[in-house]
Design a protein around this motif. Structure first.
Motif, PDB file in Angstrom:
ATOM      1  N   ARG A  73      -7.842   3.665   3.567  1.00  0.00           N
ATOM      2  CA  ARG A  73      -7.327   3.064   1.892  1.00  0.00           C
ATOM      3  C   ARG A  73      -9.887   4.037   2.195  1.00  0.00           C
ATOM      4  O   ARG A  73     -10.225   3.333   3.378  1.00  0.00           O
ATOM      5  CB  ARG A  73      -7.333   2.555   0.860  1.00  0.00           C
ATOM      6  CG  ARG A  73      -6.040   1.367   1.031  1.00  0.00           C
ATOM      7  CD  ARG A  73      -5.243   2.506   1.180  1.00  0.00           C
ATOM      8  NE  ARG A  73      -4.806   2.948  -0.835  1.00  0.00           N
ATOM      9  CZ  ARG A  73      -3.246   3.350  -0.950  1.00  0.00           C
ATOM     10  NH1 ARG A  73      -2.411   3.394  -0.046  1.00  0.00           N
ATOM     11  NH2 ARG A  73      -3.790   3.434  -2.493  1.00  0.00           N
ATOM     12  N   TRP A  75       0.783  -1.694   0.112  1.00  0.00           N
ATOM     13  CA  TRP A  75       0.038  -0.542   0.167  1.00  0.00           C
ATOM     14  C   TRP A  75       1.105   1.518  -0.188  1.00  0.00           C
ATOM     15  O   TRP A  75       0.653   2.905  -1.196  1.00  0.00           O
ATOM     16  CB  TRP A  75      -1.024  -0.401   1.299  1.00  0.00           C
ATOM     17  CG  TRP A  75      -1.894  -1.643   1.323  1.00  0.00           C
ATOM     18  CD1 TRP A  75      -2.046  -2.351   1.696  1.00  0.00           C
ATOM     19  CD2 TRP A  75      -2.476  -1.798   0.027  1.00  0.00           C
ATOM     20  NE1 TRP A  75      -2.694  -3.040   1.395  1.00  0.00           N
ATOM     21  CE2 TRP A  75      -3.083  -2.668   0.733  1.00  0.00           C
ATOM     22  CE3 TRP A  75      -3.154  -0.735  -1.112  1.00  0.00           C
ATOM     23  CZ2 TRP A  75      -4.727  -3.738  -0.993  1.00  0.00           C
ATOM     24  CZ3 TRP A  75      -4.029  -1.790  -1.814  1.00  0.00           C
ATOM     25  CH2 TRP A  75      -4.481  -2.365  -1.067  1.00  0.00           C
ATOM     26  N   PHE A 106      -3.880  -0.432   4.313  1.00  0.00           N
ATOM     27  CA  PHE A 106      -5.395  -1.479   3.624  1.00  0.00           C
ATOM     28  C   PHE A 106      -6.180  -0.456   4.270  1.00  0.00           C
ATOM     29  O   PHE A 106      -7.250   0.200   3.274  1.00  0.00           O
ATOM     30  CB  PHE A 106      -5.330  -2.533   3.533  1.00  0.00           C
ATOM     31  CG  PHE A 106      -5.591  -3.238   3.282  1.00  0.00           C
ATOM     32  CD1 PHE A 106      -6.319  -3.050   1.722  1.00  0.00           C
ATOM     33  CD2 PHE A 106      -7.638  -3.861   3.915  1.00  0.00           C
ATOM     34  CE1 PHE A 106      -7.953  -3.864   1.045  1.00  0.00           C
ATOM     35  CE2 PHE A 106      -8.309  -4.071   3.055  1.00  0.00           C
ATOM     36  CZ  PHE A 106      -8.370  -3.950   2.022  1.00  0.00           C
TER      37      PHE A 106
END
Length: 285
Positions: free
Chosen positions: A224, A43, A221
């Motif tokens: 996001r 990421w 993650f």
């Protein structure tokens, strides 16, 4: 990595399902190396690509989650940033302390980045072994990610063949320990050169580095804008931080309960019956 800053690196590549992570963790713990896991930086790398204006990275972020995996394989490969992330991995490694040596593993480890000889090796599973392992992860052949991972096996195999890179065929006949022993044999001269963490305290700091990267992967993650809320009980397997070279124990722990920094004051993660050395006065970062 020549005269550039950063540690000496052992490169372990291969597609998803090859067993890279399991093998690299075993070798890192046994020899006092830093374990760099490219997946844990996914990421961070994707954010870097978006910031640099990479069209396929931006497109992937903008697509509805259900549509990201529906395109043809060339489109999935482009949006995976397979080729672009290799250079990002190299940048990450150059930023690490010069000691100890690092074993860097991940699908983005390509011959263009790692070189074809000496310090690089690719684990290449048979199609049958890879399929079995992906199914064991709960994936389905109908999933776009499944198609991407199968395609990456062929892409990486062709790259390694073209560059004359060293490879180890994974046919399912060997245990993880046996595969790790073959990788150790392939890297024997580099492992002998080191440098390695010499004390349990130094190894404890390296284990915390690897564990902390798994926490960052999870947090990035769920940070996001399109991600679902983070499950409060989401758990992962963290390496026991006792620093014993013979320890292969993992500790299943909710990510939210992983000890918070700063590290010298942060409690160690330990398997039952294991003890932690004091945090090193001068640690390998």
């Amino acid at each position: 990595m020549g005269a550039e800053p950063g540690p000496p690196v052992l490169w372990l590549g291969g597609p998803p399902g090859a067993g890279k992570t399991t093998v690299a963790r075993l070798i890192a713990r046994r020899h006092g190396l830093r374990w760099y896991n490219a997946d844990a930086h996914t990421w961070e790398h994707r954010a870097r690509a978006v910031a640099n204006g990479h069209a396929q990275a931006i497109r992937w972020e903008e697509l509805p989650r259900a549509e990201r995996w529906t395109g043809p394989l060339p489109e999935l490969l482009a949006m995976s940033l397979h080729h672009e992330r290799g250079a990002m991995v190299a940048d990450d490694l150059r930023a690490l302390p010069a000691c100890p040596a690092t074993i860097a593993e991940g699908t983005p480890v390509t011959p263009e980045v790692a070189g074809a000889f000496g310090r690089a090796l690719w684990l290449l599973p048979t199609h049958a072994v890879q399929e079995q392992r992906l199914l064991e992860r709960g994936m389905s052949p109908r999933d776009g990610a499944f198609r991407l991972y199968r395609g990456l096996l062929d892409v990486i195999e062709d790259q390694v063949e073209a560059y004359g890179g060293r490879r180890l065929r994974v046919d399912g006949s060997q245990s993880a320990e046996e595969t790790a022993a073959e990788v150790e044999a392939a890297f024997s001269s580099s492992l002998a050169e080191g440098p390695v963490a010499g004390t349990a305290a130094e190894r404890r700091a390296l284990l915390r580095y690897g564990n902390r990267a798994l926490v960052a992967q999870h947090e990035q993650f769920f940070a996001r804008p399109w991600a679902p809320p983070a499950p409060p009980d989401a758990a992962t397997a963290f390496a026991c931080e006792c620093g014993d070279t013979g320890c292969t124990e993992d500790v299943e722990l909710p990510v939210a309960r992983f000890p918070r920094p700063p590290e010298p004051l942060s409690a160690p993660v330990l398997a039952d019956g294991h003890n932690a050395p004091a945090w090193p006065v001068s640690c390998p970062g």
